[in-house]
Design an enzyme around this catalytic site. Structure first.
Site, PDB file in Angstrom:
ATOM      1  N   ASP A 252      -0.965  -1.864  -0.102  1.00 45.71           N
ATOM      2  CA  ASP A 252       0.485  -1.856  -0.309  1.00 45.71           C
ATOM      3  C   ASP A 252       1.232  -1.618   0.998  1.00 45.71           C
ATOM      4  O   ASP A 252       2.243  -2.266   1.276  1.00 45.71           O
ATOM      5  CB  ASP A 252       0.883  -0.786  -1.325  1.00 45.71           C
ATOM      6  CG  ASP A 252       0.308  -1.031  -2.705  1.00 45.71           C
ATOM      7  OD1 ASP A 252      -0.034  -2.189  -3.019  1.00 45.71           O
ATOM      8  OD2 ASP A 252       0.193  -0.057  -3.475  1.00 45.71           O
TER       9      ASP A 252
ATOM     10  N   ASP B  61      -4.234   2.502  -7.207  1.00 47.04           N
ATOM     11  CA  ASP B  61      -3.318   3.214  -6.318  1.00 47.04           C
ATOM     12  C   ASP B  61      -3.685   4.686  -6.338  1.00 47.04           C
ATOM     13  O   ASP B  61      -3.957   5.245  -7.410  1.00 47.04           O
ATOM     14  CB  ASP B  61      -1.866   3.033  -6.785  1.00 47.04           C
ATOM     15  CG  ASP B  61      -1.341   1.627  -6.570  1.00 47.04           C
ATOM     16  OD1 ASP B  61      -1.846   0.932  -5.665  1.00 47.04           O
ATOM     17  OD2 ASP B  61      -0.417   1.231  -7.296  1.00 47.04           O
TER      18      ASP B  61
END
Length: 165
Positions: free
Chosen positions: A135, A116
């Site tokens: 995501d 991320d």
């Protein structure tokens, strides 16, 4: 059916390319953070060993492979369901969800965790969480599946399209 596969492939490719560019080529994995357009857009490296927002986080091998199996199982179920029941926007939503899920599965296989790196803050709120393209696609796909499936409200003996049941 073609919409689903093209959407899934596009999301998967975009996710993996952005991760490679930012995490590997820009060396975010070692630098930790890069201010892009502060405070609105920043790159902040976060290795997610758990599910959303690091819940159930841990770097255990059993958890890693369990999350991979769950993501693949859900993707297979959504694929089967969408191919049997879905049309138009539902196929695109399913493609978003599947492409994002597969992007994160590849991360878990290659790195042991999901990479991320996107961090956005605004209006005096300092967001501590990072996310990635996969995501966003998973979230949009799930919302799309909720909004675009079903026959709509049933009133007066008619289905959501106004036809008699």
């Amino acid at each position: 059916m073609r919409r689903l596969f093209l959407t899934a492939a596009g999301v998967f490719a975009l996710d993996q390319v952005t991760k490679y560019l930012v995490v590997i080529l820009m060396d975010l994995r070692n630098r930790g953070e890069i201010d892009v357009w502060p405070p609105f857009v920043n790159f902040r490296m976060a290795w997610n060993y758990g599910v959303n927002f690091g819940l159930l986080g841990g770097d255990g091998l059993i958890l890693r492979w369990t999350l991979i199996a769950v993501a693949l199982g859900i993707s297979a179920w959504v694929l089967r369901w969408a191919l049997n029941e879905g049309t138009g926007r539902v196929l695109v939503a399913a493609g978003l969800l599947i492409g994002g899920a597969l992007g994160n599965v590849i991360d878990r296989i290659l790195y042991g965790a999901v990479a991320d790196f996107l961090n956005m803050s605004c209006c005096g709120i300092d967001n501590p969480f990072s996310f990635n393209v996969a995501d966003v696609a998973i979230f949009l796909g799930a919302v799309g599946l909720i909004l675009f499936t079903g026959k709509g409200p049933q009133k007066n003996g008619r289905d959501g399209r106004g036809r008699l049941r």
